[in-house]
Design a protein around this motif. Structure first.
Motif, short mmCIF file in Angstrom:
data_model
loop_
_atom_site.label_atom_id
_atom_site.label_comp_id
_atom_site.label_asym_id
_atom_site.label_seq_id
_atom_site.Cartn_x
_atom_site.Cartn_y
_atom_site.Cartn_z
N SER A 79 0.86 -1.19 0.00
CA SER A 79 0.00 0.00 0.00
C SER A 79 0.89 1.23 0.00
N GLY A 80 0.28 2.39 -0.22
CA GLY A 80 1.02 3.65 -0.07
C GLY A 80 1.52 3.78 1.36
N SER A 81 0.68 3.37 2.30
CA SER A 81 1.05 3.48 3.72
C SER A 81 2.23 2.59 4.06
N TYR A 104 -0.92 13.88 4.10
CA TYR A 104 -1.95 12.83 4.11
C TYR A 104 -2.14 12.29 5.54
N THR A 179 1.54 11.45 -5.14
CA THR A 179 0.30 10.74 -5.44
C THR A 179 -0.70 11.58 -6.22
N THR A 201 -2.56 3.16 -5.45
CA THR A 201 -4.01 2.94 -5.32
C THR A 201 -4.77 4.00 -6.10
N LYS A 202 -4.17 5.18 -6.25
CA LYS A 202 -4.84 6.32 -6.86
C LYS A 202 -4.54 6.34 -8.37
N VAL A 211 -5.06 -1.81 -4.02
CA VAL A 211 -4.36 -1.00 -3.02
C VAL A 211 -2.87 -1.35 -3.14
C1 LIG Z 1 -4.07 7.42 -0.29
C2 LIG Z 1 -2.83 8.16 -0.02
C3 LIG Z 1 -1.79 7.59 0.73
C4 LIG Z 1 -1.89 6.22 1.36
O1 LIG Z 1 -1.97 5.22 0.39
P1 LIG Z 1 -2.72 3.81 0.62
O2 LIG Z 1 -2.45 3.13 -0.67
O3 LIG Z 1 -4.17 4.12 0.86
O4 LIG Z 1 -2.10 3.16 1.80
C5 LIG Z 1 -0.63 8.33 0.90
N1 LIG Z 1 -0.51 9.58 0.39
C6 LIG Z 1 -1.51 10.17 -0.31
C7 LIG Z 1 -1.32 11.55 -0.83
C8 LIG Z 1 -2.70 9.49 -0.54
O5 LIG Z 1 -3.68 10.08 -1.22
#
Ligand SMILES: *Cc1c(COP(=O)(O)O)cnc(C)c1O
Length: 391
Positions: A79-81, A104, A179, A201-202, A211
């Motif tokens: 994930s991004g996290s 975020y 992101t 994810t975005k 994700v």
């Molecule tokens: C959604 C998001 C994250 C976290 O990503 P996940 O894939 O939901 O864990 C981090 N930074 C930004 C700017 C985001 O929009």
């Protein structure tokens, strides 16, 4: 296929990390095997041994992301996290970090509730460009910025932050969360960042069905350190998710360009509307950081995210977001479908009112993630919902 450094973005998006297999498959199969045969002990048949350490689909995605970020190396996470967690986990105990204030929510949470437990202390600043020289300490190891910010879309001059850091202590790492723009609109490494991170994810996956997180860097030492942690921590994406995200990435340029063009139309309309108090959109010349947008974003495009304050307070915001037909009321962003939300009670609901209002997150703020439906249909949807909200 090997892409050339001179290949343009769209060519890299289609061909970077895209290899044929033994059958000549034009699209690489999904490699589900967790383990790989060896000829003799410690002599693997190919480059893979065990799928947590490395997997063909993940490697293809990592190579593609690296190519699009003008980087030598890419790494993918679950994930991004998880990407954020691995970057912060690489800091030694007793480190200090400086982060932009309206980062975020999950990043803020990791800094303040997880990294601190491992002896990493963070200072948040709402005016990082101005305050950075005073905030850097002897033990500062990392500066974290996100541009544009969520949900008020403030833009930070990456080159300026990088120059400040280099003057004070060139060892400090500059990390940029890219992101909101995606690699199509901006490449932070070109402006002096050491690491660029994404919630794939975005926009990178772009279809709201995976994700996943990625990072890219040009430093071999950083890559080696972070790859070690990727394997040691094991927060890796599945081969199927890596394959899907790689497929999504191939149309990134088309999706982000279309979303930006529609968002520009919508932002211009909102800026003129009687029912709207103010609009935040980096693609408008009236944006306070438009000079930075012009040098930092491809063709000064503003991306697919808009936020605006609707007249009539929280009630109007609630009516508006329930009245759209094409924009679905939901959290998240960056997909092919248009979404909208009210940050004060949804994505940013956990932040105390006084604190969120300092960064511009008022009860009447609405956030739009503009998708790639027809521009005029989207604009009509916004117009109709605004009328309904005013009644
Ligand atoms: C959604 C998001 C994250 C976290 O990503 P996940 O894939 O939901 O864990 C981090 N930074 C930004 C700017 C985001 O929009």
């Amino acid at each position: 296929m090997t892409v050339l450094p001179t290949d343009k973005f769209a060519t890299k998006a289609i061909h970077a990390g895209a290899h044929t297999d033994v059958h000549g498959s034009v699209i690489e199969p999904i490699s589900l095997s967790t383990t790989f045969k060896q000829h003799a002990p410690a002599q693997p048949v190919g480059q893979y041994e065990y799928s947590r350490s490395q997997n063909p689909n993940r490697k293809n995605l990592e190579d593609a992301v690296a190519a699009l970020e003008n980087a030598k190396y890419g790494l993918a996470f679950s994930s991004g996290s998880a990407t954020t967690a691995v970057v912060l986990q690489s800091l030694p105990q007793g480190s200090h970090a400086v982060s932009i204030g309206d980062v975020y929510g999950g990043t803020h949470r990791y800094f303040s509730k997880v990294a601190n437990a491992h002896g990493v202390e963070t200072t948040f600043s709402n005016d990082l460009v101005e305050e950075l020289p005073q905030l850097i300490r002897d033990n500062t190891k990392l500066v974290w910025i996100e541009t544009p910010t969520n949900p008020t879309l403030k833009v930070t001059d990456i080159q300026l932050v990088s120059n400040t850091i280099r003057k004070i202590n060139p060892e400090i790492l500059l990390v940029v969360d890219n992101t909101f723009l995606s690699p199509y609109l901006s490449n932070p490494l070109d402006f002096g960042a050491d690491i660029v991170v994404h919630s794939a994810t975005k926009y990178i996956n772009g279809h709201s069905d995976v994700v996943l997180g990625v990072l890219a860097t040009n430093s071999e030492a950083l890559y080696t350190k972070l790859q070690f942690l990727q394997n040691a921590i094991g927060a890796i994406p599945s081969p199927f998710d890596a394959w899907l995200a790689h497929r999504g990435l191939k149309t990134l340029h088309l999706r982000v360009r279309q979303a930006s063009l529609s968002a520009t139309k919508i932002a211009k309309f909102l800026a003129e509307s009687e029912s709207v108090q103010s609009v935040n959109y980096p693609g408008l010349e009236s944006h306070p950081n438009y000079d930075v947008v012009k040098k930092q974003h491809r063709e000064a495009l503003g991306g697919g995210m808009i936020s605006f304050r609707i007249k009539g307070g929280a009630e109007a915001a609630s009516k508006f977001t329930s009245a759209t037909r094409l924009f679905t009321l939901a959290e998240s962003l960056g997909g092919i479908e248009s979404l909208l939300e009210v940050p004060a009670v949804m994505t940013h609901g956990g932040i105390p009112k006084e604190q969120r209002e300092i960064s511009g997150v008022y009860d009447n703020l609405v956030r739009l993630s503009v998708g790639i439906e027809d521009s005029d249909d989207l604009l009509d949807d916004i117009k109709k919902a605004l009328k309904e909200a005013a009644n």
